[in-house]
Structures are given as structure tokens and as C-alpha cells.
Design a protein around this motif. Structure first.
Motif, short mmCIF file in Angstrom:
data_model
loop_
_atom_site.label_atom_id
_atom_site.label_comp_id
_atom_site.label_asym_id
_atom_site.label_seq_id
_atom_site.Cartn_x
_atom_site.Cartn_y
_atom_site.Cartn_z
N MET A 168 -10.17 6.56 -5.36
CA MET A 168 -10.77 6.38 -6.69
C MET A 168 -10.46 5.01 -7.29
SD MET A 168 -12.49 9.07 -7.40
CE MET A 168 -12.67 9.20 -9.18
N ILE A 169 -9.41 4.39 -6.84
CA ILE A 169 -8.99 3.13 -7.47
C ILE A 169 -9.96 2.00 -7.09
CG2 ILE A 169 -7.42 2.28 -5.65
CD1 ILE A 169 -5.44 1.74 -8.08
N SER A 170 -10.30 1.17 -8.06
CA SER A 170 -11.23 0.07 -7.79
C SER A 170 -10.47 -1.22 -7.57
CB SER A 170 -12.20 -0.11 -8.96
OG SER A 170 -11.54 -0.71 -10.03
N LYS A 171 -11.15 -2.14 -6.91
CA LYS A 171 -10.56 -3.44 -6.63
C LYS A 171 -10.23 -4.15 -7.95
CE LYS A 171 -11.71 -5.64 -2.66
NZ LYS A 171 -12.44 -6.50 -1.74
N ALA A 172 -11.15 -4.05 -8.90
CA ALA A 172 -10.95 -4.72 -10.19
C ALA A 172 -9.68 -4.22 -10.87
CB ALA A 172 -12.16 -4.51 -11.09
N THR A 173 -9.43 -2.92 -10.78
CA THR A 173 -8.23 -2.36 -11.41
C THR A 173 -6.98 -2.95 -10.79
OG1 THR A 173 -9.42 -0.29 -11.78
CG2 THR A 173 -7.02 -0.20 -11.92
N VAL A 174 -6.98 -3.04 -9.47
CA VAL A 174 -5.81 -3.58 -8.79
C VAL A 174 -5.59 -5.05 -9.17
CG1 VAL A 174 -4.83 -4.16 -6.52
CG2 VAL A 174 -5.93 -1.95 -6.86
N TYR A 175 -6.66 -5.82 -9.17
CA TYR A 175 -6.55 -7.24 -9.53
C TYR A 175 -6.09 -7.41 -10.98
CZ TYR A 175 -8.56 -9.05 -5.19
OH TYR A 175 -8.76 -9.39 -3.87
N ASN A 176 -6.68 -6.64 -11.86
CA ASN A 176 -6.29 -6.74 -13.28
C ASN A 176 -4.84 -6.34 -13.48
OD1 ASN A 176 -8.84 -7.55 -13.98
ND2 ASN A 176 -9.53 -5.49 -14.57
N THR A 177 -4.43 -5.31 -12.78
CA THR A 177 -3.06 -4.84 -12.90
C THR A 177 -2.08 -5.91 -12.41
OG1 THR A 177 -3.80 -2.57 -12.57
CG2 THR A 177 -1.46 -2.99 -12.24
N LEU A 178 -2.40 -6.54 -11.28
CA LEU A 178 -1.53 -7.59 -10.75
C LEU A 178 -1.42 -8.75 -11.75
CD1 LEU A 178 -2.72 -7.52 -7.04
CD2 LEU A 178 -0.43 -6.93 -7.85
N ASN A 179 -2.56 -9.13 -12.32
CA ASN A 179 -2.56 -10.22 -13.30
C ASN A 179 -1.70 -9.87 -14.51
OD1 ASN A 179 -4.13 -12.01 -11.91
ND2 ASN A 179 -6.06 -11.19 -12.72
N LEU A 180 -1.80 -8.63 -14.94
CA LEU A 180 -1.01 -8.19 -16.09
C LEU A 180 0.48 -8.24 -15.75
CD1 LEU A 180 -0.97 -6.69 -18.93
CD2 LEU A 180 -0.80 -4.60 -17.59
N MET A 229 1.20 2.49 -12.08
CA MET A 229 2.36 3.01 -11.37
C MET A 229 2.17 2.91 -9.86
SD MET A 229 3.38 6.28 -13.72
CE MET A 229 4.70 6.78 -12.63
N GLN A 230 0.96 3.15 -9.42
CA GLN A 230 0.68 3.06 -7.98
C GLN A 230 0.87 1.63 -7.47
OE1 GLN A 230 -3.29 4.87 -7.87
NE2 GLN A 230 -2.52 6.02 -6.12
N VAL A 231 0.35 0.67 -8.24
CA VAL A 231 0.46 -0.73 -7.81
C VAL A 231 1.93 -1.16 -7.78
CG1 VAL A 231 -0.10 -3.13 -8.41
CG2 VAL A 231 -1.85 -1.34 -8.65
N LEU A 232 2.67 -0.80 -8.81
CA LEU A 232 4.07 -1.20 -8.86
C LEU A 232 4.87 -0.52 -7.75
CD1 LEU A 232 6.25 -2.82 -10.16
CD2 LEU A 232 6.58 -1.02 -11.85
N GLU A 233 4.58 0.74 -7.53
CA GLU A 233 5.29 1.47 -6.49
C GLU A 233 5.03 0.82 -5.13
OE1 GLU A 233 4.67 5.68 -6.70
OE2 GLU A 233 5.90 6.02 -4.92
N TYR A 234 3.80 0.40 -4.93
CA TYR A 234 3.48 -0.25 -3.66
C TYR A 234 4.28 -1.54 -3.49
CZ TYR A 234 1.26 -2.29 0.28
OH TYR A 234 1.08 -2.83 1.51
N LEU A 235 4.36 -2.32 -4.56
CA LEU A 235 5.07 -3.60 -4.48
C LEU A 235 6.57 -3.41 -4.26
CD1 LEU A 235 3.20 -5.59 -7.22
CD2 LEU A 235 3.48 -6.30 -4.85
N ASN A 242 -4.28 -0.77 0.94
CA ASN A 242 -3.29 0.28 1.16
C ASN A 242 -3.34 1.38 0.10
OD1 ASN A 242 -1.46 -0.24 3.55
ND2 ASN A 242 -1.65 -2.26 2.63
N ILE A 243 -3.51 0.99 -1.15
CA ILE A 243 -3.57 2.00 -2.21
C ILE A 243 -4.87 2.78 -2.10
CG2 ILE A 243 -3.62 2.40 -4.70
CD1 ILE A 243 -1.85 -0.04 -5.04
N HIS A 244 -5.92 2.05 -1.79
CA HIS A 244 -7.24 2.68 -1.69
C HIS A 244 -7.28 3.73 -0.58
CE1 HIS A 244 -11.66 2.77 -0.87
NE2 HIS A 244 -11.65 2.85 -2.18
N ALA A 245 -6.54 3.50 0.49
CA ALA A 245 -6.50 4.46 1.60
C ALA A 245 -5.96 5.81 1.13
CB ALA A 245 -5.65 3.89 2.73
N LYS A 246 -5.04 5.75 0.17
CA LYS A 246 -4.45 7.00 -0.32
C LYS A 246 -5.20 7.55 -1.53
CE LYS A 246 0.01 5.71 -0.32
NZ LYS A 246 1.35 5.84 -0.91
N SER A 247 -5.67 6.63 -2.39
CA SER A 247 -6.39 7.03 -3.60
C SER A 247 -7.73 6.32 -3.65
CB SER A 247 -5.60 6.67 -4.85
OG SER A 247 -4.25 6.98 -4.68
#
Ligand SMILES: [Zn+2]
Ligand SMILES: [Zn+2]
Length: 137
Positions: free
Chosen positions: A51-63, A23-29, A44-49
Motif C-alpha cells: 500500500m505504501i507509495s513511492k512519494a510517501t517514502v521520499y517525503n518521509t525521508l526528506n522530513l 514508523m516503517q521507514v524508520l524501522e527499515y533504516l 523493501n518496504i513495498h514488498a511487505k506493505s
């Protein structure tokens, strides 16, 4: 519709299980329409949260790309950039500020040289100086 509902609705529509990170990734986009790179999205997401890892963001974008929820384009520097707009559209790249603008096009060409080829997508990229940069000259 509230943004959070909108995000949930979109994930559901594309058959993606909602998680807090997705939800965070989509909201950002939805909010950043400058065609950010994965790195920018992560920062940008990491600055606010934190806890989020780079791998999570990359995997989410790929999905999201795999499910057709977002689209990608290649920048000049051959970085992949992500775009919430998925219907066919052209891109204008500003050489000064590097921003990427969307525009609608009704470009249907007949590529007679490619007879028999299967064309998956047609990318139109225009380059120049955007209005904002031109006015600031
Ligand atoms: Zn510009
Ligand atoms: Zn775009």
C-alpha cells in the motif's frame, strides 16, 4: 526496549508525528546500515506493505533529514543514500560490493585556504576493498 517502542521514541524525540508509514521507514533504516538509497528503501518496504507509495517514502525521508533524525551521503553514482547515524563520521566505500561502512574519526583540519568560509560539514570518504571482499578473493 522493543524495536517498535524504540522507533516511536525516536520519532517523538525529533518532534515528528508518528504515522504507520513513518514508523516503517524508520524501522527499515534502523535495520539496514548499508546506507540504502530511497529506491532500495521503497522496494523493501513495498514488498511487505504494497500500500505504501513511492512519494510517501521520499517525503518521509526528506522530513527525517530536515528534522535531523537521519543523515545523507552521496555515493559514487551521485545517488543520495540515507543513514540513521547523524553524528559526524567517515565513510568507507567498498569498490567491489558497493557497501558503505561507517567509522569514527577525529579529523579536525585547519583549512587555511578557506579562512572566512563557513564549513557546514566535512565529509571523509575512503575507498577500497572491504575486509569481507578481500577475504573472499
Ligand atoms: Zn566489499
Ligand atoms: Zn554513514
Amino acid at each position: 526496549m522493543k524495536r517498535k517502542d524504540e522507533v516511536l521514541h525516536l520519532l517523538e524525540e525529533y518532534d515528528i508525528k508518528p504515522s504507520y508509514q513513518r514508523m516503517q521507514v524508520l524501522e527499515y533504516l534502523m535495520y539496514d546500515d548499508t546506507h540504502p538509497t530511497a529506491e532500495i528503501i521503497f522496494t523493501n518496504i513495498h514488498a511487505k506493505s504494497p500500500m505504501i507509495s513511492k512519494a510517501t517514502v521520499y517525503n518521509t525521508l526528506n522530513l527525517f533529514v530536515k528534522k535531523g533524525l537521519i543523515s545523507t551521503m552521496m555515493s559514487d553514482k551521485l545517488e543520495v543514500r540515507y543513514d540513521i547515524v547523524t553524528e559526524e563520521h567517515g565513510h568507507f566505500v567498498c569498490k567491489k560490493c558497493g557497501r558503505v561502512y561507517n567509522f569514527k574519526h577525529r579529523y579536525k583540519n585547519n583549512y587555511s585556504e578557506l579562512d572566512g568560509f563557513y564549513i557546514e560539514n566535512e565529509e571523509i570518504i575512503l575507498k577500497g576493498i572491504c575486509k569481507e571482499c578481500k577475504n573472499n578473493c
